[in-house]
Scaffold this active site. Structure first.
Site, PDB file in Angstrom:
ATOM      1  N   ARG A 229     -30.980  16.503  27.645  1.00 45.43           N
ATOM      2  CA  ARG A 229     -30.543  16.581  29.030  1.00 45.43           C
ATOM      3  C   ARG A 229     -31.330  17.662  29.769  1.00 45.43           C
ATOM      4  O   ARG A 229     -31.512  18.767  29.242  1.00 45.43           O
ATOM      5  CB  ARG A 229     -29.053  16.937  29.119  1.00 45.43           C
ATOM      6  CG  ARG A 229     -28.141  15.739  28.969  1.00 45.43           C
ATOM      7  CD  ARG A 229     -28.345  14.754  30.131  1.00 45.43           C
ATOM      8  NE  ARG A 229     -27.544  13.546  30.003  1.00 45.43           N
ATOM      9  CZ  ARG A 229     -27.949  12.431  29.385  1.00 45.43           C
ATOM     10  NH1 ARG A 229     -29.140  12.357  28.842  1.00 45.43           N
ATOM     11  NH2 ARG A 229     -27.179  11.371  29.345  1.00 45.43           N
ATOM     12  N   GLU A 258     -33.319  14.209  38.512  1.00 42.03           N
ATOM     13  CA  GLU A 258     -34.083  13.000  38.171  1.00 42.03           C
ATOM     14  C   GLU A 258     -34.064  12.038  39.344  1.00 42.03           C
ATOM     15  O   GLU A 258     -32.966  11.740  39.847  1.00 42.03           O
ATOM     16  CB  GLU A 258     -33.490  12.347  36.916  1.00 42.03           C
ATOM     17  CG  GLU A 258     -33.728  13.219  35.688  1.00 42.03           C
ATOM     18  CD  GLU A 258     -33.224  12.612  34.384  1.00 42.03           C
ATOM     19  OE1 GLU A 258     -32.750  11.460  34.387  1.00 42.03           O
ATOM     20  OE2 GLU A 258     -33.307  13.298  33.361  1.00 42.03           O
ATOM     21  N   HIS A 276     -37.094   9.572  31.471  1.00 43.67           N
ATOM     22  CA  HIS A 276     -35.800   9.362  30.801  1.00 43.67           C
ATOM     23  C   HIS A 276     -35.790   8.019  30.045  1.00 43.67           C
ATOM     24  O   HIS A 276     -34.976   7.137  30.322  1.00 43.67           O
ATOM     25  CB  HIS A 276     -34.649   9.424  31.824  1.00 43.67           C
ATOM     26  CG  HIS A 276     -33.332   9.757  31.202  1.00 43.67           C
ATOM     27  ND1 HIS A 276     -32.366  10.507  31.824  1.00 43.67           N
ATOM     28  CD2 HIS A 276     -32.799   9.443  29.989  1.00 43.67           C
ATOM     29  CE1 HIS A 276     -31.305  10.622  31.045  1.00 43.67           C
ATOM     30  NE2 HIS A 276     -31.550   9.978  29.911  1.00 43.67           N
TER      31      HIS A 276
HETATM   32  N1  LIG Z   1     -33.071  10.793  26.568  1.00 43.54           N
HETATM   33  C1  LIG Z   1     -32.190   9.837  26.420  1.00 43.54           C
HETATM   34  O1  LIG Z   1     -32.371   8.740  26.915  1.00 43.54           O
HETATM   35  C2  LIG Z   1     -30.974  10.082  25.609  1.00 43.54           C
HETATM   36  C3  LIG Z   1     -30.385  11.318  25.608  1.00 43.54           C
HETATM   37  N2  LIG Z   1     -29.244  11.521  24.893  1.00 43.54           N
HETATM   38  C4  LIG Z   1     -28.687  12.863  24.906  1.00 43.54           C
HETATM   39  O2  LIG Z   1     -28.952  13.478  23.653  1.00 43.54           O
HETATM   40  C5  LIG Z   1     -27.999  14.489  23.408  1.00 43.54           C
HETATM   41  C6  LIG Z   1     -27.484  14.402  21.995  1.00 43.54           C
HETATM   42  O3  LIG Z   1     -26.842  13.168  21.765  1.00 43.54           O
HETATM   43  P1  LIG Z   1     -26.082  12.861  20.377  1.00 43.54           P
HETATM   44  O4  LIG Z   1     -26.879  13.361  19.257  1.00 43.54           O
HETATM   45  O5  LIG Z   1     -25.695  11.440  20.411  1.00 43.54           O
HETATM   46  O6  LIG Z   1     -24.811  13.769  20.570  1.00 43.54           O
HETATM   47  P2  LIG Z   1     -23.838  14.340  19.444  1.00 43.54           P
HETATM   48  O7  LIG Z   1     -22.560  14.628  20.136  1.00 43.54           O
HETATM   49  O8  LIG Z   1     -23.827  13.448  18.262  1.00 43.54           O
HETATM   50  O9  LIG Z   1     -24.528  15.709  19.030  1.00 43.54           O
HETATM   51  C7  LIG Z   1     -24.560  16.835  19.847  1.00 43.54           C
HETATM   52  C8  LIG Z   1     -24.572  18.040  18.931  1.00 43.54           C
HETATM   53  O10 LIG Z   1     -24.764  19.210  19.729  1.00 43.54           O
HETATM   54  C9  LIG Z   1     -24.008  20.236  19.139  1.00 43.54           C
HETATM   55  N3  LIG Z   1     -23.778  21.320  20.106  1.00 43.54           N
HETATM   56  C10 LIG Z   1     -22.864  21.377  21.096  1.00 43.54           C
HETATM   57  N4  LIG Z   1     -22.960  22.551  21.735  1.00 43.54           N
HETATM   58  C11 LIG Z   1     -23.959  23.232  21.139  1.00 43.54           C
HETATM   59  C12 LIG Z   1     -24.529  24.511  21.362  1.00 43.54           C
HETATM   60  N5  LIG Z   1     -24.060  25.327  22.310  1.00 43.54           N
HETATM   61  N6  LIG Z   1     -25.564  24.898  20.578  1.00 43.54           N
HETATM   62  C13 LIG Z   1     -26.035  24.098  19.606  1.00 43.54           C
HETATM   63  N7  LIG Z   1     -25.500  22.867  19.325  1.00 43.54           N
HETATM   64  C14 LIG Z   1     -24.494  22.453  20.098  1.00 43.54           C
HETATM   65  C15 LIG Z   1     -22.724  19.551  18.707  1.00 43.54           C
HETATM   66  O11 LIG Z   1     -22.067  20.298  17.703  1.00 43.54           O
HETATM   67  C16 LIG Z   1     -23.265  18.236  18.165  1.00 43.54           C
HETATM   68  O12 LIG Z   1     -23.502  18.304  16.781  1.00 43.54           O
HETATM   69  C17 LIG Z   1     -26.950  14.321  24.488  1.00 43.54           C
HETATM   70  O13 LIG Z   1     -27.222  15.242  25.521  1.00 43.54           O
HETATM   71  C18 LIG Z   1     -27.197  12.934  25.003  1.00 43.54           C
HETATM   72  O14 LIG Z   1     -26.733  12.782  26.311  1.00 43.54           O
HETATM   73  C19 LIG Z   1     -28.688  10.550  24.133  1.00 43.54           C
HETATM   74  C20 LIG Z   1     -29.235   9.305  24.096  1.00 43.54           C
HETATM   75  C21 LIG Z   1     -30.403   8.958  24.859  1.00 43.54           C
HETATM   76  O1  LIG Z   2     -28.971   4.908  29.976  1.00 48.02           O
HETATM   77  C1  LIG Z   2     -30.001   5.506  29.672  1.00 48.02           C
HETATM   78  O2  LIG Z   2     -31.102   4.977  29.571  1.00 48.02           O
HETATM   79  C2  LIG Z   2     -29.890   6.991  29.379  1.00 48.02           C
HETATM   80  C3  LIG Z   2     -29.377   7.214  28.014  1.00 48.02           C
HETATM   81  C4  LIG Z   2     -28.894   8.582  27.851  1.00 48.02           C
HETATM   82  O3  LIG Z   2     -29.418   9.522  28.364  1.00 48.02           O
HETATM   83  C5  LIG Z   2     -27.679   8.788  27.061  1.00 48.02           C
HETATM   84  O4  LIG Z   2     -27.208   7.825  26.441  1.00 48.02           O
HETATM   85  O5  LIG Z   2     -27.189   9.919  27.048  1.00 48.02           O
END
Ligand SMILES: NC(=O)C1=CN([C@@H]2O[C@H](COP(=O)(O)OP(=O)(O)OC[C@H]3O[C@@H](n4cnc5c(N)ncnc54)[C@H](O)[C@@H]3O)[C@@H](O)[C@H]2O)C=CC1
Ligand SMILES: O=C(O)CCC(=O)C(=O)O
Length: 524
Positions: A229, A258, A276
């Site tokens: 993010r 964005e 993104h």
């Molecule tokens: N670029 C994109 O298109 C995508 C971005 N994302 C983003 O990726 C990120 C991670 O997603 P997931 O792995 O599915 O989430 P998740 O919830 O499985 O993992 C997040 C991790 O961050 C940890 N965390 C929370 N606060 C923290 C802190 N202060 N310091 C260190 N660790 C901390 C949590 O304990 C957890 O293990 C999210 O922000 C999500 O929105 C997800 C999918 C696609």
């Molecule tokens: O919908 C998308 O392509 C963004 C995905 C994403 O950032 C998320 O799942 O957190």
């Protein structure tokens, strides 16, 4: 008919489960194009483009559920939705692999200068010495945030011969061991890593996590990646570190704003960017759309949803087991609230018998929602009940007991008001229904259904006849009547179930009867 507004680009194939239902009407339009009909929608399906703000929710009074086809819900005001009793669901793992692969693609592209070399060759140059890169093999990868995506990135890093250093304050030792990584402090990761990738949600704690102070703790020549993010790495703070060469390169898939517009970071050759795209694969989009579409379908069919952000998770199996008690809890709360129509401070729920072994959190939330319903003007349900109770200074708690009063199961609710405490107990009898078995200190047995009348009186002969006469004179038919008393000649009560609700004239006439002390209407 349930109306679903799909306001972002969501996989058509993934929406198929919704299209099969004759009760669901799908409208695919941007919010701005649906202004005139926003009030008609029951559900809103979004990706990250639509901002689900409090202002938008206000324009959608019929909305019951918001589905995010993806992980991050930072484009949704979850608190505002919760306050309104709107369920927010996401697709927590449908795009994990795609986001991890994109992170890896960015990492490889970053250390091998692939985007810059690509532009150079397309410009008809052949400059091999300008793009000497580094191997990933043998490098230390620092992963901040070790959830679904972070752990998938780690697997791939190990396959590339990298050493993985992890910082995640919520990661347990057991899980770290299972995943074959060692937990480090943030400072250790910052000091040792050659490449740092962030995979946390954007929260108060993670906003600016890699800001001036922490960037200064990193190794000279470090590479940084943000495919999570925008804002986890402070964009402004990065600039001097890039200018000085302390940071060797940055890969960004996400931005604080964005699209980022004319952002100074875009002027650096060693900052590589994508718009993104982490979840932008055919597979991820199909997965996330299918997941939220199936969840919406469950929701509209009255089944539990498992990926709610603002409700305790509940599987279908558990829901089937608690369903009966969920309804009994709602009735206990509803009746108690009407009976105790005074300010209350505390609700105490005790579970005994078979119900005590079930997932009672959901039953308590249902009871709380039932209790609050007659007291608040806005929608109240198990999503927002806890929040509304807190706002109104009502605390609640669960207890467990062995005292079932001879029933297989028993839920007991005690309501503490300023000068009065009231207890009601109920049981669910399979194939028979719910029964209230104890009411304000008196053992009784009635079904909590329909239009009820509570009459408290002194135990005297002829009371039933007097009550029957008054109701008959007002053309009110009695469906059932249950009586109970504490002791002969003492406090006694009648609970009548009536074919229609009674008006104040009937209540007043009943209250005139000698020895009747209290008359209350109760709707269940
Ligand atoms: N670029 C994109 O298109 C995508 C971005 N994302 C983003 O990726 C990120 C991670 O997603 P997931 O792995 O599915 O989430 P998740 O919830 O499985 O993992 C997040 C991790 O961050 C940890 N965390 C929370 N606060 C923290 C802190 N202060 N310091 C260190 N660790 C901390 C949590 O304990 C957890 O293990 C999210 O922000 C999500 O929105 C997800 C999918 C696609
Ligand atoms: O919908 C998308 O392509 C963004 C995905 C994403 O950032 C998320 O799942 O957190």
């Amino acid at each position: 008919m349930f109306r679903v507004l799909v306001s972002d680009a969501i996989s058509e194939e993934g929406l198929a489960p919704l299209r099969t239902s004759a009760h669901i009407d799908i409208v695919q339009k941007k919010v701005s194009e649906a202004e005139g009909e926003l009030h008609t929608f029951d559900a809103l399906l979004v990706r990250s483009a639509t901002k689900v703000t409090e202002e938008l929710l206000e324009k959608m009074p019929n909305l019951k559920i918001v589905g995010r086809a993806g992980v991050g819900v930072d484009n949704i005001d979850v608190d505002a939705a919760t306050k309104r009793g709107i369920v927010v669901i996401n697709a927590p793992n449908g795009n994990t692999i795609s986001a991890a692969e994109h992170t890896f693609a960015m990492m490889a592209a970053l250390v091998r200068h692939i985007p810059q070399a690509h532009i150079s060759v397309k410009s008809r140059e052949w400059n091999r010495s300008a793009f000497v890169g580094k191997e990933l093999f043998g490098k230390k990868l620092g992963i901040i945030g070790f959830g679904r995506i972070g752990s998938e990135v780690a697997k791939r890093a190990r396959a590339f011969g990298m050493t993985v250093l992890v910082y995640d304050p919520f990661l347990t030792k057991e899980r770290a061991e299972k995943l074959g990584v060692s937990i480090q402090s943030l400072d250790e990761v910052l000091a040792a890593a050659d490449i740092i990738t962030v995979h946390t949600p954007l929260t108060k704690e993670t906003r600016g996590l890699l800001g001036t102070e922490n960037l200064a703790k990193t190794k000279k020549g470090v590479y940084l990646i943000n495919c999570a993010r925008g804002g986890i790495i402070d964009e402004q703070a990065l600039i001097p570190f890039l200018e000085s060469g302390h940071v060797a390169g940055v890969a960004l898939d996400v931005f604080e704003q964005e699209p980022p517009g004319d952002h100074p970071l875009l002027t650096f050759d060693n900052v590589i960017v994508t718009p993104h795209l982490g979840a932008s694969t055919v597979e991820a989009q199909l997965n996330v759309a299918t997941q939220v579409a199936e969840e919406l379908l469950h929701f509209f069919e009255g089944q539990p949803v498992t990926s709610s952000i603002n409700l305790p998770a509940l599987s279908k199996d558990v829901y089937e087991k608690i369903q009966a008690f969920y309804h009994l809890g709602r009735k206990l709360g509803l009746i108690a609230s009407q009976f105790m129509n005074i300010p209350v401070q505390e609700l105490s729920v005790t579970y005994a018998g078979t119900v005590a072994d079930l997932e009672t959190t959901y039953i308590t939330r249902s009871l709380l929602a039932g209790f609050l319903r007659p007291r608040v003007a806005s929608t109240v349900n198990e999503v927002n009940a806890a929040m509304i109770a807190k706002e109104r200074g009502i605390t609640y708690g669960e207890k467990f007991s062995d005292e079932t009063h001879g029933y297989a199961n028993c839920i007991s609710l005690t309501v503490h008001g300023e000068n009065k405490t009231f207890t009601i107990k109920g049981t669910h009898v399979p194939n028979y229904g719910d029964r209230i078995v104890h009411f304000d200190g008196v053992a009784i047995d009635f079904a909590p259904e329909g239009h009820l009348l509570y009459i408290q009186h002194q135990d005297r002969p002829g009371m039933i006849g007097k009550v029957g006469n008054v109701l008959g004179a007002h053309d009110v038919n009695i469906a059932t009547m249950q009586v109970g008393r504490q002791e002969a000649g003492g406090k006694a009560m009648m609970i009548l179930s009536l074919d229609k609700p009674v008006d104040d004239a009937v209540l007043n006439a009943l209250a005139q009867i000698d020895d009747i002390e209290t008359v209350k209407r109760l709707e269940a």
